[in-house]
Scaffold this motif. Structure first.
Motif: not given
Length: 430
Positions: A335-337, A342-344, A392-393, A419-420
């Motif tokens: 979670r970022f703000g 999701e990182i594979a 924004m990340p 995926h963001i």
């Protein structure tokens, strides 16, 4: 007096100044309307500005005692207001109604009656027209209105001053004449004592026509509200919780009166009383009609209104908290703000660690053709609102290579593995 609009079981309270209007109303309540209510109480405000104030209060106290009417007297100190040069009439009215509200609550009463008559109605219409107070609310005074736990009623609103004087003479109703009412130093007094009488003396003019104008104006306000509600239903979209998007182009095609009503309705989602002035709205309309891409119209502690490209965005005020940079070394969901990332595992075959952060000066991405573009330019091209750009990340490698920018960009090599998702500003409130 009009037909009583209170119930026979009601506890009614009357505000009495000891002037002819309120004393006539009190006399009517004690005589011909004595069987229309359950309980009667009097309130009197001692303004302390005239030598006669003490005599008036004493007179009313004796009058009520003789008739077994409960009386409550409140003393106002307006000295500092007068010395500061502020409007005594406006401030006195505010303080009076603050006390009235308190007393109505303490007494658990149902209705507060005041002795405003038709002359007061004409004076109010005249005042609001010539001071420009015609766009947002009714021209005249309402006969009956709700003030939360009680109703404010003006039974004499259709009664003329001449009828009040006739009644007073027929029934020998005692009263005091307020000498300050004859002074034209106050705007309303000038309207009452000079302007309206001059109009009536001209055989081709009729002050009563103001009442017709009031009715026409009320009908126009109703139509403006209906058009505004229709526009909101057809064009306005709600996103991310209590955030509203208004498309600029169709909004600009509305008349100024309907535009103000649209904004009044939308801002009412965030505060019970909308305090934005007509002049401020007019300034907004100029900016909304211009070519400006993004602009802050107004930020309060309750709501923000901004121009964001082709939209007007109305959103709840949010604390400006910038997410803290994260260093990740394994696959997972982060979670970022207001974003879910999701990182594979596949990504970490090429990179031992990744940084999840906000943008930095000089950030660039690599396009499919091998060229580079500034992240700032990327966000502008994707019409990212200025406020969101700060949150924004950005996912970058230890070497500073950018693999993803929010929902705007993914490096083609990692497009399937990062995926963001934007979850919405309302997430931050939880």
């Amino acid at each position: 007096m009009m037909k009583p609009c209170w119930r026979t079981t009601d506890h009614i309270v009357i505000a009495v100044s000891t002037g002819i209007d309120s004393m006539v109303l009190l006399h009517q309540l004690l005589t011909q309307y004595a069987d229309t209510y359950d309980q009667l109480t009097c309130l009197h405000v001692h303004h302390g500005l005239r030598e006669a104030s003490d005599n008036e209060a004493q007179f009313l106290q004796t009058y009520c005692q003789e008739r077994n009417i409960p009386l409550h007297i409140h003393h106002l100190d307006l000295t500092s207001i007068a010395e500061a040069g502020r409007s005594i009439q406006n401030e006195a009215r505010r303080l009076r109604y603050t006390w009235f509200d308190k007393m109505m609550y303490n007494l658990q009463a149902d209705c507060l009656l005041t002795a405003h008559h038709q002359g007061d109605q004409l004076e109010t219409i005249f005042y609001r027209i010539f001071t420009g107070r015609v766009d947002r609310g009714p021209l005249g005074i309402q006969t009956c209105e709700s003030r939360g736990l009680y109703r404010l009623i003006r039974p004499l609103l259709t009664t003329t001053k001449e009828q009040i004087r006739t009644y007073q003479q027929q029934h020998t109703v005692p009263y005091f004449e307020d000498e300050s009412n004859t002074s034209n130093a106050y705007v309303r007094n000038d309207i009452r004592n000079r302007l309206l009488p001059d109009i009536e003396q001209n055989p081709q003019l009729q002050g009563q026509q103001l009442l017709k104008l009031m009715d026409v104006h009320a009908e126009a306000l109703t139509l403006f509200k209906q058009r505004a509600q229709q526009f909101i239903e057809q064009e306005v979209r709600q996103k991310h919780g209590n955030q509203w998007y208004i498309p600029r182009k169709p909004f600009n095609q509305l008349s100024p009166h309907v535009k103000m009503k649209v904004l009044d309705i939308m801002l009412a989602h965030f505060e019970s009383v909308v305090t934005v002035s007509e002049r401020t709205y007019q300034d907004w309309f100029v900016k909304i009609c211009s070519d400006v891409a993004q602009s802050t119209l107004m930020h309060t502690n309750k709501w923000h209104v901004d121009i964001v490209y082709d939209k007007l965005v109305i959103a709840p005020a949010m604390k400006e908290t910038i997410p803290t940079q994260q260093v990740v070394t394994m696959a997972g969901i982060y979670r970022f703000g207001a974003y879910r990332i999701e990182i594979a595992e596949h990504v970490f075959r090429s990179h031992e660690m990744l940084h999840i952060r906000t943008r930095q000066t000089g950030d660039r991405i690599m396009l499919a053709n091998g060229q580079h573009k500034k992240v700032t330019r990327l966000m502008i091209d994707h019409k990212v609102p200025q406020g969101e750009r700060l949150h924004m990340p950005i996912i970058s490698t230890a070497n500073g290579d950018i693999l993803a920018v929010g929902t705007c960009y993914h490096h083609m090599t990692y497009e399937q593995y990062i995926h963001i998702q934007y979850l919405g500003d309302d997430i931050n409130e939880k």
